[in-house]
Design an enzyme around this catalytic site. Structure first.
Site, short mmCIF file in Angstrom:
data_model
loop_
_atom_site.label_atom_id
_atom_site.label_comp_id
_atom_site.label_asym_id
_atom_site.label_seq_id
_atom_site.Cartn_x
_atom_site.Cartn_y
_atom_site.Cartn_z
N TYR A 214 13.49 -14.38 -3.92
CA TYR A 214 12.26 -13.59 -4.03
C TYR A 214 11.95 -12.86 -2.74
O TYR A 214 11.21 -11.89 -2.75
CB TYR A 214 11.08 -14.49 -4.45
CG TYR A 214 11.19 -14.82 -5.90
CD1 TYR A 214 10.62 -13.99 -6.86
CD2 TYR A 214 11.89 -15.93 -6.32
CE1 TYR A 214 10.76 -14.26 -8.20
CE2 TYR A 214 12.05 -16.22 -7.66
CZ TYR A 214 11.48 -15.38 -8.59
OH TYR A 214 11.64 -15.64 -9.91
N HIS B 28 25.00 -13.41 -12.89
CA HIS B 28 23.55 -13.29 -13.01
C HIS B 28 22.93 -12.69 -11.75
O HIS B 28 22.16 -11.74 -11.81
CB HIS B 28 22.92 -14.65 -13.32
CG HIS B 28 21.44 -14.68 -13.15
ND1 HIS B 28 20.60 -14.01 -14.01
CD2 HIS B 28 20.66 -15.26 -12.22
CE1 HIS B 28 19.35 -14.18 -13.60
NE2 HIS B 28 19.36 -14.94 -12.52
N PHE B 29 23.30 -13.23 -10.58
CA PHE B 29 22.63 -12.67 -9.40
C PHE B 29 23.26 -11.36 -8.92
O PHE B 29 22.67 -10.67 -8.10
CB PHE B 29 22.40 -13.70 -8.28
CG PHE B 29 23.60 -14.40 -7.72
CD1 PHE B 29 24.47 -13.73 -6.86
CD2 PHE B 29 23.83 -15.74 -8.00
CE1 PHE B 29 25.56 -14.39 -6.32
CE2 PHE B 29 24.92 -16.40 -7.47
CZ PHE B 29 25.79 -15.72 -6.63
N HIS B 30 24.42 -11.00 -9.50
CA HIS B 30 24.91 -9.65 -9.23
C HIS B 30 24.12 -8.62 -10.04
O HIS B 30 24.10 -7.44 -9.70
CB HIS B 30 26.41 -9.54 -9.51
CG HIS B 30 27.22 -9.97 -8.33
ND1 HIS B 30 27.44 -11.29 -8.02
CD2 HIS B 30 27.82 -9.26 -7.34
CE1 HIS B 30 28.15 -11.37 -6.90
NE2 HIS B 30 28.39 -10.15 -6.47
N ARG C 107 32.69 -21.43 -10.81
CA ARG C 107 31.90 -20.61 -9.91
C ARG C 107 32.48 -20.57 -8.50
O ARG C 107 32.59 -19.52 -7.92
CB ARG C 107 30.48 -21.17 -9.88
CG ARG C 107 29.58 -20.42 -8.93
CD ARG C 107 28.18 -20.97 -8.97
NE ARG C 107 27.38 -20.36 -7.92
CZ ARG C 107 26.09 -20.60 -7.74
NH1 ARG C 107 25.46 -21.43 -8.56
NH2 ARG C 107 25.42 -20.03 -6.78
N ARG C 108 32.80 -21.74 -7.93
CA ARG C 108 33.20 -21.77 -6.53
C ARG C 108 34.64 -22.20 -6.31
O ARG C 108 35.28 -21.77 -5.38
CB ARG C 108 32.30 -22.73 -5.73
CG ARG C 108 30.86 -22.32 -5.70
CD ARG C 108 30.08 -23.20 -4.75
NE ARG C 108 28.69 -22.86 -4.75
CZ ARG C 108 27.78 -23.45 -5.51
NH1 ARG C 108 28.16 -24.39 -6.36
NH2 ARG C 108 26.52 -23.09 -5.45
#
Ligand SMILES: [Cu+2]
Length: 289
Positions: free
Chosen positions: A53, A200-202, A265-266
């Protein structure tokens, strides 16, 4: 809006400060033998969620304060903007547990409470979306365009300072929907620790926020230096905006699909959805090659 962003930053960093000062440093100096990983992760995500945020809210500030000026209108409601920022402080700090739904040591009750709080963040987000499109419609109608949708013609589509943030706003629709999936206790198990989350965060940070920051730069740099954004530079900015948006669409779209197929993911392999093979052959199976 700046003040509420700073308050959020200040409260959120307490978590990461606590884990560094009370866990990492004593451990690195040999005062304690080990780190309580569960506690450390919880303190980190208490910080790690509001961290996003810290990027998203400046984009919102630009949407509320700068975009209406660029399109030749004004903010829909001052108090609605202020109210939504206050709601962000209350709703988006204590929701880090939605990153830890598969964490075995945490009680389900706490996970449930933070799920509910996460869903509450939808309220200020939808307030922002409403406020933006109300400002767009009012401005379009003032310029003489009536009808259900023809007010859209009254918006400066060829102005990169508007176009880049606008495409950012649009990509926040699938980004937000994906966020609701991540935050759902049950659906989270489908995508947890897969590359879906990276996708998602891209969408949210690397598309919505970055495109808005591009738009801000095209407005702010000429504003600060007294130079003019020429038509040529503006058009070059539009090309850059479209390239970025299409590239991110392919990248994050691919990550979402690959994640649903179990792509990790990683790490280079995953036990999710049947392990290594799915991650490796997912695309081929999906394309039926
Ligand atoms: Cu989060």
């Amino acid at each position: 809006m700046v003040v509420s962003n700073m308050i959020m930053w200040f409260i959120a960093t307490l978590g990461v400060a606590a884990t560094v000062l009370l866990q990492f440093i004593p451990w690195s100096l040999g005062y304690t033998a080990t780190i309580d990983v569960l506690l450390s992760r919880t303190l980190f995500w208490y910080f790690g969620h509001p961290l996003v945020y810290f990027w998203l809210l400046p984009a919102y500030m630009a949407w509320y304060a700068i975009i209406p000026k660029i399109i030749g209108g004004k903010i829909f409601s001052d108090s609605l903007a202020k109210f939504s920022f206050v709601l962000f402080i209350f709703f988006s700090i204590p929701v880090g547990l939605h990153h830890q739904f598969t964490e075995p040591g945490l009680d389900t009750t706490w996970k449930f409470i933070q799920t509910v709080l996460t869903f509450m963040v939808v309220i200020p987000s939808l307030m922002t979306a409403f406020s933006m499109f109300a400002a767009f419609e009012i401005t379009g109608r003032k310029k003489g365009y009536t009808g259900l949708f023809s007010w859209l013609k009254g918006l400066p589509w060829k102005d990169v300072r508007f176009l880049a943030p606008f495409i950012g706003m649009l990509s926040f629709v699938p980004g937000g929907v994906g966020g609701l999936i991540n935050a759902s206790y049950q659906l989270n198990t489908v995508v947890h620790n897969t590359i879906w989350v990276t996708g998602h965060f891209h969408l949210t940070v690397a598309t919505t926020v970055i495109l808005t920051f591009f738009g801000i730069s095209y407005w702010l740099i000429p504003h600060l230096t007294g130079r003019k954004l020429t038509k040529k530079m503006n058009n070059l900015g539009i090309v850059q905006t479209i390239f970025w948006a299409v590239g991110m669409l392919i990248m994050s779209g691919g990550m979402h699909i690959q994640g649903l197929l179990g792509g990790p993911r990683r790490s280079s392999y995953s036990e999710y959805a049947g392990g290594e093979q799915v991650a490796e052959w997912g695309w081929y199976k999906w394309l039926k090659l």
